[in-house]
Design an enzyme around this catalytic site. Structure first.
Site, PDB file in Angstrom:
ATOM      1  N   GLU A  78       7.420  -6.184   3.410  1.00 54.52           N
ATOM      2  CA  GLU A  78       8.649  -5.508   2.922  1.00 54.52           C
ATOM      3  C   GLU A  78       9.629  -5.574   3.852  1.00 54.52           C
ATOM      4  O   GLU A  78      10.739  -5.245   3.617  1.00 54.52           O
ATOM      5  CB  GLU A  78       8.290  -4.352   2.235  1.00 54.52           C
ATOM      6  CG  GLU A  78       8.605  -3.217   2.946  1.00 54.52           C
ATOM      7  CD  GLU A  78       7.034  -2.953   3.783  1.00 54.52           C
ATOM      8  OE1 GLU A  78       6.628  -1.991   4.420  1.00 54.52           O
ATOM      9  OE2 GLU A  78       6.263  -3.798   3.582  1.00 54.52           O
ATOM     10  N   ASP A  92      13.463  -2.598   5.664  1.00 54.66           N
ATOM     11  CA  ASP A  92      12.637  -2.749   4.537  1.00 54.66           C
ATOM     12  C   ASP A  92      12.823  -1.869   3.584  1.00 54.66           C
ATOM     13  O   ASP A  92      13.858  -1.138   3.352  1.00 54.66           O
ATOM     14  CB  ASP A  92      11.413  -2.369   5.317  1.00 54.66           C
ATOM     15  CG  ASP A  92      11.406  -1.034   5.840  1.00 54.66           C
ATOM     16  OD1 ASP A  92      12.312  -0.155   5.718  1.00 54.66           O
ATOM     17  OD2 ASP A  92      10.364  -0.401   6.626  1.00 54.66           O
TER      18      ASP A  92
END
Length: 546
Positions: free
Chosen positions: A465, A422
């Protein structure tokens, strides 16, 4: 029909003539036999008269004279022992002895002539039945003869000379030629044949004339009318001139023609409707006959295939899309096929048509343009499997694919690795630069991920994300190298002059004792957490618990 009538008439006439000829022959033969009976009876009566007069010599002369009668081939008077009488002195001596006087003078010339064997069946029949016997025979030259045997009875007036011991004194044998009788029979046959020929000719001529006038000509008129109607002249009618069977046939034919005309007009109307429906249909239709020759292709078919009707007919049914094996396979399987042809996506269903007797009547192909449907289906499939923001595979696709690839790896004892990562401090980044800038960062990260992976790897957006890469057949060391390269690429790539960093966790099935794809993701997530705890912007490989 005339031939049948002629044969029937001929058989009838021949049978009649044969019966008449046979009847005539039997009549002539019976009359001849009756004449012979009368002749023998008269001869017997004459001999008895001569004998009663005591003139035995005259009796012999009488018998010899009878032999000279025309058609008489033989005339004999026999004793009971079968020898000819009046040829020796046996009877004269017996009579003189019985009378006790020399009434009859013995003959100087004596002959003993054996005429018949006394045990002959016909001879015995005369002696036992005392009735005449007729014998028909044929000589060596083929001439037919009639021999008549008649008994000479021993009556009262004969007892004086011959006694009463024997009821029959002798047998008279008369043989005549049947040549005259056969000539009469032949004449009767010839006359019958002549009458037969004349009668048959007259019957046939009259029958032919009447048959032609009352049957053949009317039937020819009906036949000509049927020919005209079969050639398309349905307005023609047969003239009705009689009220017999032919007239009723003509009337029924006219009624049938009217019904046929109505049916034909109805069929034409339905055909026009069907043609309108077929030509206005958006689906292409191609039809063949039983021989496989294309007989119909509507406008939609020519448009979808990009071929003229003549081209479709020339190429043949199996070459509709220039691939005979494809169409043939469609027919044999009974399933529709989808093919790209002339910048279109076509769905084709082809089959063989059969009649009520299960005989092949032709073939039919239905062609539908599914280009728009196919495009929409691909779009929907893309939307169902691809993340709209990043263009990577979405979470749903990730779950299905990881499960499939993990099971494939376990079956083949192969490796499979996943990278989970991420963007570091992404929430703070969004708060500082805004969500639009955050979206552009995510798109850049997705692009870097695609470029870092192999062509057959699966880059996916896990959510927010977070990202996951599925790498079939890859062990942890190679997966770690890819992860490190990806980290550096993201770190050095700016978005609107802004740089971001990522933290990555790597997990490999070959080194970890996991039992499912979900467990492999959990191991990678744990490694990612460890990377964040270790200072972020780094790669951590999951290790098996010791």
């Amino acid at each position: 029909m005339l031939l049948v009538v002629g044969i029937a008439a001929t058989l009838g006439q021949v049978a009649t003539a044969a019966f008449y000829s046979l009847y005539q022959e039997r009549t002539v033969m019976a009359q001849n036999e009756l004449a012979m009976r009368k002749l023998t009876h008269g001869v017997v009566q004459g001999l008895q008269s001569v004998m009663l007069a005591g003139s035995a010599d005259i009796a012999q002369v009488y018998a010899d004279r009878l032999k000279l009668v025309p058609e008489v081939l033989e005339f004999r008077i026999m004793r009971r022992d079968g020898t000819e009488a009046f040829r020796d002195n046996k009877t004269i001596l017996e009579v003189n002895q019985r009378r006790g006087d020399d009434i009859f003078i013995p003959r100087e010339k004596k002959d003993s002539i054996k005429v018949m064997d006394p045990i002959d069946a016909d001879f015995q029949k005369i002696l036992s039945q005392k009735a005449p016997v007729s014998i028909y025979a044929t000589d060596d030259k083929g001439n037919r003869m009639l021999t008549f045997l008649a008994p000479i009875l021993n009556i009262d007036v004969c007892y004086k000379c011959h006694g009463r011991a024997e009821p029959i004194r002798g047998v008279m044998r008369l043989t005549t030629s049947l040549a005259a009788v056969e000539r009469d029979i032949l004449t009767a046959r010839q006359q019958s044949l002549l009458v037969l020929v004349l009668s048959l000719a007259g019957t046939l001529l009259l029958t032919g004339y009447m048959f032609g006038r009352t049957v053949v000509r009317p039937i020819e008129k009906v036949t000509r009318a049927m020919t005209r109607i079969s050639n398309g002249d349905l307005d023609h009618r047969v003239a009705i001139t009689t009220h017999d069977e032919i007239g009723r046939m003509a009337m029924n034919f006219n009624r049938m023609t009217e019904e046929l005309t109505e049916t034909y007009q109805g069929l034409r109307l339905e055909q026009d409707k069907l043609t309108t429906v077929i030509e206005s249909a958006s689906e292409g239709m191609v039809v063949t006959n039983a021989a496989g020759v294309v007989v119909m292709a509507n406008t939609a078919a020519t448009r979808l295939l990009g071929k003229s009707l003549g081209k479709i007919v020339a190429d043949g049914f199996l070459s509709l899309v220039d691939n005979p094996e494809l169409i043939n396979g469609c027919i044999n399987s009974g399933n529709s096929i989808t093919v790209e042809y002339n910048d279109r996506v076509l769905r084709i269903h082809a089959l063989v048509t059969r009649g009520a007797d299960d005989q092949v009547t032709g073939s039919l192909a239905m062609i539908r343009d599914i280009t728009a449907e196919n495009r929409l289906e691909n779009d929907l499939r893309h939307l169902a499997t691809v993340d709209g923001l990043t263009g990577l595979f979405n979470r749903r696709f990730l779950d299905l694919t990881l499960d499939t690839e993990f099971h494939r790896a376990t079956r083949s004892h192969d490796a499979i690795s996943v990278i989970m990562f991420d963007v570091d401090h992404f929430k703070k980044f969004n708060d500082t630069y805004g969500h639009d800038q955050g979206d552009r960062v995510l798109q850049m990260v997705a692009r870097c991920l695609r470029e870092s992976l192999r062509s057959f790897d699966f880059p996916c957006r896990y959510g927010g994300e977070e990202f996951v890469a599925i790498m079939p057949g890859l062990k942890s060391l190679a997966a770690q190298e890819i992860a490190e390269r990806l980290r550096k690429t993201v770190e050095t790539t700016a978005v609107d002059g802004i740089h971001v960093q990522i933290s990555l966790g790597v997990a490999s099935f070959s080194e970890l004792p996991v039992g499912s794809g979900a467990s492999l993701i959990e191991a990678a997530d744990a490694a990612l957490y460890e990377a964040k705890e270790g200072g972020r912007n780094r790669v951590v490989v999951a290790k098996a618990a010791s």
